[in-house]
Design a protein around this motif. Structure first.
Motif, PDB file in Angstrom:
ATOM      1  N   ASP A 149      13.134  -9.588 -15.103  1.00 41.52           N
ATOM      2  CA  ASP A 149      12.736  -8.377 -14.379  1.00 41.52           C
ATOM      3  C   ASP A 149      11.485  -8.621 -13.545  1.00 41.52           C
ATOM      4  OD1 ASP A 149      14.873  -6.985 -15.375  1.00 41.52           O
ATOM      5  OD2 ASP A 149      13.723  -5.857 -16.867  1.00 41.52           O
ATOM      6  N   LYS A 150      10.572  -9.444 -14.060  1.00 40.21           N
ATOM      7  CA  LYS A 150       9.341  -9.752 -13.326  1.00 40.21           C
ATOM      8  C   LYS A 150       9.661 -10.447 -12.000  1.00 40.21           C
ATOM      9  CE  LYS A 150       4.902 -12.071 -13.840  1.00 40.21           C
ATOM     10  NZ  LYS A 150       4.028 -12.862 -14.704  1.00 40.21           N
ATOM     11  N   ASP A 151      10.579 -11.417 -12.039  1.00 40.01           N
ATOM     12  CA  ASP A 151      10.990 -12.107 -10.814  1.00 40.01           C
ATOM     13  C   ASP A 151      11.694 -11.148  -9.849  1.00 40.01           C
ATOM     14  OD1 ASP A 151       9.978 -14.525 -11.696  1.00 40.01           O
ATOM     15  OD2 ASP A 151      11.908 -15.240 -12.463  1.00 40.01           O
ATOM     16  N   LEU A 152      12.534 -10.278 -10.394  1.00 45.74           N
ATOM     17  CA  LEU A 152      13.240  -9.301  -9.568  1.00 45.74           C
ATOM     18  C   LEU A 152      12.246  -8.376  -8.869  1.00 45.74           C
ATOM     19  CD1 LEU A 152      15.889  -7.938  -8.621  1.00 45.74           C
ATOM     20  CD2 LEU A 152      15.728  -6.508 -10.656  1.00 45.74           C
TER      21      LEU A 152
ATOM     22  N   PHE B 169       9.128  -8.964  -8.190  1.00 43.62           N
ATOM     23  CA  PHE B 169       8.384  -9.743  -7.190  1.00 43.62           C
ATOM     24  C   PHE B 169       9.183  -9.864  -5.896  1.00 43.62           C
ATOM     25  CE2 PHE B 169       7.549 -13.893  -5.211  1.00 43.62           C
ATOM     26  CZ  PHE B 169       6.238 -13.668  -4.796  1.00 43.62           C
ATOM     27  N   LYS B 170      10.451 -10.248  -6.003  1.00 43.92           N
ATOM     28  CA  LYS B 170      11.281 -10.414  -4.804  1.00 43.92           C
ATOM     29  C   LYS B 170      11.505  -9.080  -4.094  1.00 43.92           C
ATOM     30  CE  LYS B 170      12.112 -14.760  -4.514  1.00 43.92           C
ATOM     31  NZ  LYS B 170      11.688 -15.536  -3.357  1.00 43.92           N
ATOM     32  N   LEU B 171      11.734  -8.019  -4.861  1.00 43.97           N
ATOM     33  CA  LEU B 171      11.931  -6.708  -4.238  1.00 43.97           C
ATOM     34  C   LEU B 171      10.656  -6.210  -3.569  1.00 43.97           C
ATOM     35  CD1 LEU B 171      14.202  -4.943  -6.875  1.00 43.97           C
ATOM     36  CD2 LEU B 171      14.859  -5.759  -4.598  1.00 43.97           C
TER      37      LEU B 171
ATOM     38  N   ILE C 123      12.567  -1.061  -7.718  1.00 40.74           N
ATOM     39  CA  ILE C 123      11.343  -1.554  -8.369  1.00 40.74           C
ATOM     40  C   ILE C 123      10.904  -0.591  -9.459  1.00 40.74           C
ATOM     41  CG2 ILE C 123       8.886  -2.020  -8.022  1.00 40.74           C
ATOM     42  CD1 ILE C 123       9.675  -3.020  -5.171  1.00 40.74           C
ATOM     43  N   ILE C 124      10.873   0.687  -9.144  1.00 40.15           N
ATOM     44  CA  ILE C 124      10.446   1.707 -10.118  1.00 40.15           C
ATOM     45  C   ILE C 124      11.355   1.689 -11.339  1.00 40.15           C
ATOM     46  CG2 ILE C 124      10.309   4.206 -10.503  1.00 40.15           C
ATOM     47  CD1 ILE C 124       9.348   4.381  -7.527  1.00 40.15           C
ATOM     48  N   ASN C 125      12.644   1.544 -11.129  1.00 41.75           N
ATOM     49  CA  ASN C 125      13.597   1.537 -12.242  1.00 41.75           C
ATOM     50  C   ASN C 125      13.449   0.328 -13.151  1.00 41.75           C
ATOM     51  OD1 ASN C 125      14.699   3.984 -11.484  1.00 41.75           O
ATOM     52  ND2 ASN C 125      16.408   3.068 -10.378  1.00 41.75           N
ATOM     53  N   LYS C 126      12.908  -0.777 -12.625  1.00 34.97           N
ATOM     54  CA  LYS C 126      12.741  -1.992 -13.427  1.00 34.97           C
ATOM     55  C   LYS C 126      11.396  -2.060 -14.137  1.00 34.97           C
ATOM     56  CE  LYS C 126      16.574  -4.142 -13.141  1.00 34.97           C
ATOM     57  NZ  LYS C 126      17.324  -4.458 -14.349  1.00 34.97           N
ATOM     58  N   LYS C 127      10.478  -1.167 -13.778  1.00 33.81           N
ATOM     59  CA  LYS C 127       9.156  -1.179 -14.423  1.00 33.81           C
ATOM     60  C   LYS C 127       9.169  -0.453 -15.733  1.00 33.81           C
ATOM     61  CE  LYS C 127       6.174  -1.988 -10.538  1.00 33.81           C
ATOM     62  NZ  LYS C 127       5.050  -1.556  -9.770  1.00 33.81           N
TER      63      LYS C 127
END
Length: 91
Positions: A34-37, A39-41, A87-91
């Motif tokens: 998720d951290k990599d995702l 970052f890329k987003l 991004i918000i959904n992955k945090k």
């Protein structure tokens, strides 16, 4: 579009930033964490905002087709909203 230095600069910048956002989104699909995702987003959103700024400048100087500029500005706003929500959904 006219071939003035300014128009060519913003046109080329728009091509680079929109291409970069597309490529970074593609890379985000293959991330392992998720951290990599996130970052890329985040890079995608940054490049989309840069594209939006170039479009706004081209709109301000009334360069290119008005309807197409309006369409592209709406599209970039929607893409920014989608990527930001991801991004918000992955945090």
């Amino acid at each position: 579009m006219d071939k003035s230095y300014e128009n060519e600069y913003y046109k080329n910048q728009l091509i680079r930033s929109s291409g970069s956002s597309s490529l970074n989104f593609g890379e985000s699909q293959g991330t392992g964490t998720d951290k990599d995702l996130i970052f890329k987003l985040t890079l995608v959103v940054k490049e989309l905002k840069e594209s939006r700024n170039s479009l706004k400048i081209l709109n301000y100087i009334n360069e290119g087709n008005q309807d197409f500029r309006t369409f592209l500005l709406i599209e970039v706003e929607e893409l920014i909203a989608i990527a930001s929500k991801m991004i918000i959904n992955k945090k």
